[in-house]
Design a protein around this motif. Structure first.
Motif, PDB file in Angstrom:
ATOM      1  N   GLN A   1      11.883  17.282 -10.289  1.00  0.00           N
ATOM      2  CA  GLN A   1      12.530  18.442  -9.673  1.00  0.00           C
ATOM      3  C   GLN A   1      14.003  18.509 -10.048  1.00  0.00           C
ATOM      4  OE1 GLN A   1      11.795  18.238  -5.454  1.00  0.00           O
ATOM      5  NE2 GLN A   1       9.622  18.699  -5.672  1.00  0.00           N
ATOM      6  N   VAL A   2      14.665  17.360 -10.100  1.00  0.00           N
ATOM      7  CA  VAL A   2      16.078  17.321 -10.496  1.00  0.00           C
ATOM      8  C   VAL A   2      16.215  17.793 -11.933  1.00  0.00           C
ATOM      9  CG1 VAL A   2      18.028  15.787 -10.970  1.00  0.00           C
ATOM     10  CG2 VAL A   2      16.756  15.563  -8.831  1.00  0.00           C
ATOM     11  N   LYS A   3      15.339  17.305 -12.825  1.00  0.00           N
ATOM     12  CA  LYS A   3      15.380  17.737 -14.227  1.00  0.00           C
ATOM     13  C   LYS A   3      15.153  19.241 -14.337  1.00  0.00           C
ATOM     14  CE  LYS A   3      13.817  13.608 -16.676  1.00  0.00           C
ATOM     15  NZ  LYS A   3      12.710  13.008 -17.450  1.00  0.00           N
ATOM     16  N   ASP A   4      14.163  19.751 -13.601  1.00  0.00           N
ATOM     17  CA  ASP A   4      13.854  21.175 -13.646  1.00  0.00           C
ATOM     18  C   ASP A   4      15.041  22.008 -13.165  1.00  0.00           C
ATOM     19  OD1 ASP A   4      11.352  20.478 -14.560  1.00  0.00           O
ATOM     20  OD2 ASP A   4      10.331  20.879 -12.657  1.00  0.00           O
ATOM     21  N   ARG A   5      15.699  21.538 -12.109  1.00  0.00           N
ATOM     22  CA  ARG A   5      16.860  22.247 -11.574  1.00  0.00           C
ATOM     23  C   ARG A   5      17.985  22.294 -12.601  1.00  0.00           C
ATOM     24  NH1 ARG A   5      18.187  19.309  -6.728  1.00  0.00           N
ATOM     25  NH2 ARG A   5      15.978  19.141  -6.458  1.00  0.00           N
ATOM     26  N   GLU A   6      18.173  21.178 -13.314  1.00  0.00           N
ATOM     27  CA  GLU A   6      19.234  21.109 -14.308  1.00  0.00           C
ATOM     28  C   GLU A   6      18.938  22.020 -15.489  1.00  0.00           C
ATOM     29  OE1 GLU A   6      19.392  16.927 -15.124  1.00  0.00           O
ATOM     30  OE2 GLU A   6      20.615  16.501 -13.353  1.00  0.00           O
ATOM     31  N   LYS A   7      17.655  22.234 -15.796  1.00  0.00           N
ATOM     32  CA  LYS A   7      17.273  23.084 -16.915  1.00  0.00           C
ATOM     33  C   LYS A   7      17.447  24.562 -16.611  1.00  0.00           C
ATOM     34  CE  LYS A   7      13.724  20.082 -18.874  1.00  0.00           C
ATOM     35  NZ  LYS A   7      12.282  19.935 -19.083  1.00  0.00           N
TER      36      LYS A   7
ATOM     37  N   SER B   1       0.822  -1.217   0.000  1.00  0.00           N
ATOM     38  CA  SER B   1       0.000   0.000   0.000  1.00  0.00           C
ATOM     39  C   SER B   1       0.858   1.270   0.000  1.00  0.00           C
ATOM     40  CB  SER B   1      -0.947   0.006   1.208  1.00  0.00           C
ATOM     41  OG  SER B   1      -0.203  -0.016   2.415  1.00  0.00           O
ATOM     42  N   PHE B   2       2.132   1.162   0.363  1.00  0.00           N
ATOM     43  CA  PHE B   2       3.025   2.322   0.371  1.00  0.00           C
ATOM     44  C   PHE B   2       3.627   2.601  -1.004  1.00  0.00           C
ATOM     45  CE2 PHE B   2       4.552   2.376   5.094  1.00  0.00           C
ATOM     46  CZ  PHE B   2       3.256   2.236   5.527  1.00  0.00           C
ATOM     47  N   THR B   3       3.678   1.593  -1.857  1.00  0.00           N
ATOM     48  CA  THR B   3       4.479   1.706  -3.078  1.00  0.00           C
ATOM     49  C   THR B   3       3.977   2.778  -4.036  1.00  0.00           C
ATOM     50  OG1 THR B   3       3.293  -0.123  -4.124  1.00  0.00           O
ATOM     51  CG2 THR B   3       5.341  -0.662  -2.973  1.00  0.00           C
TER      52      THR B   3
ATOM     53  N   ASP C   1       5.194   7.856  -6.602  1.00  0.00           N
ATOM     54  CA  ASP C   1       4.819   9.237  -6.925  1.00  0.00           C
ATOM     55  C   ASP C   1       5.866  10.223  -6.424  1.00  0.00           C
ATOM     56  OD1 ASP C   1       2.501   8.316  -8.121  1.00  0.00           O
ATOM     57  OD2 ASP C   1       1.186   8.850  -6.427  1.00  0.00           O
ATOM     58  N   VAL C   2       6.328  10.006  -5.200  1.00  0.00           N
ATOM     59  CA  VAL C   2       7.359  10.885  -4.632  1.00  0.00           C
ATOM     60  C   VAL C   2       8.645  10.785  -5.452  1.00  0.00           C
ATOM     61  CG1 VAL C   2       8.861  11.236  -2.619  1.00  0.00           C
ATOM     62  CG2 VAL C   2       6.410  10.893  -2.296  1.00  0.00           C
ATOM     63  N   LEU C   3       9.008   9.567  -5.856  1.00  0.00           N
ATOM     64  CA  LEU C   3      10.200   9.363  -6.670  1.00  0.00           C
ATOM     65  C   LEU C   3      10.067  10.096  -8.006  1.00  0.00           C
ATOM     66  CD1 LEU C   3      12.937   8.042  -7.223  1.00  0.00           C
ATOM     67  CD2 LEU C   3      11.694   5.996  -7.978  1.00  0.00           C
ATOM     68  N   LYS C   4       8.895   9.990  -8.625  1.00  0.00           N
ATOM     69  CA  LYS C   4       8.662  10.661  -9.907  1.00  0.00           C
ATOM     70  C   LYS C   4       8.773  12.181  -9.734  1.00  0.00           C
ATOM     71  CE  LYS C   4       4.537  10.460 -11.773  1.00  0.00           C
ATOM     72  NZ  LYS C   4       3.311   9.979 -12.403  1.00  0.00           N
TER      73      LYS C   4
END
Length: 148
Positions: A105-111, A90-92, A97-100
């Motif tokens: 956010q990492v992609k946005d920061r790199e852009k 039930s946690f997965t 979603d949090v991982l996605k």
């Protein structure tokens, strides 16, 4: 677990050394509880112990999955697999979603491009522009003199 946590080597920490920030946990508890409900200190401590034990359990299982795949680094997929193996299916969905969100956010920061890069000007040109602005500001300030 193997030394995959990026530790500094040497003596591994004891269970007494492993904890969560008490102030952070207290704030989370306070934020989650209704305003008229309080939480005893020993209850907060118990919650921290449960969280640390849960982290041990998940990371140990993820480490086993990692070893079975002959990997040297525990990946998010290993954590998700560990949650499933241990019956926390039930946690997965929320973890995925949090991982996605994190990956986005990492992609946005790199852009993101700095204002310096966006300006298209050299450092010398920007310094000259800054000096002009300072000079204009000084002139306005001195022109006002005692007028206020």
């Amino acid at each position: 677990m193997s030394d995959r946590e990026g530790g500094s080597g040497g003596v591994p920490p004891t269970d007494e050394d492993l904890s969560l920030p008490k102030a952070t946990v207290a704030k989370m508890i306070t934020d989650l509880l209704p305003n008229d409900v309080t939480c005893a200190k020993e209850t907060r401590d118990l919650i921290i112990e449960c969280c640390v034990e849960f982290i041990h359990l998940i990371s140990s299982e993820a480490n086993e999955i990692c070893d079975q795949e002959s990997k040297k680094t525990i990946a998010p997929e290993h954590i998700i697999g560990a949650l499933k193996r241990l019956g926390f299916d039930s946690f997965t969905t929320e973890v995925e979603d949090v991982l996605k969100d994190h990956k986005q956010q990492v992609k946005d920061r790199e852009k993101k491009v700095s204002k310096f890069e966006q300006s298209g000007l050299t450092e010398e040109q920007l310094l000259a522009e800054q000096e002009k602005l300072f000079a204009a500001s000084r002139a306005r300030f001195q022109g006002q003199g005692g007028q206020q």
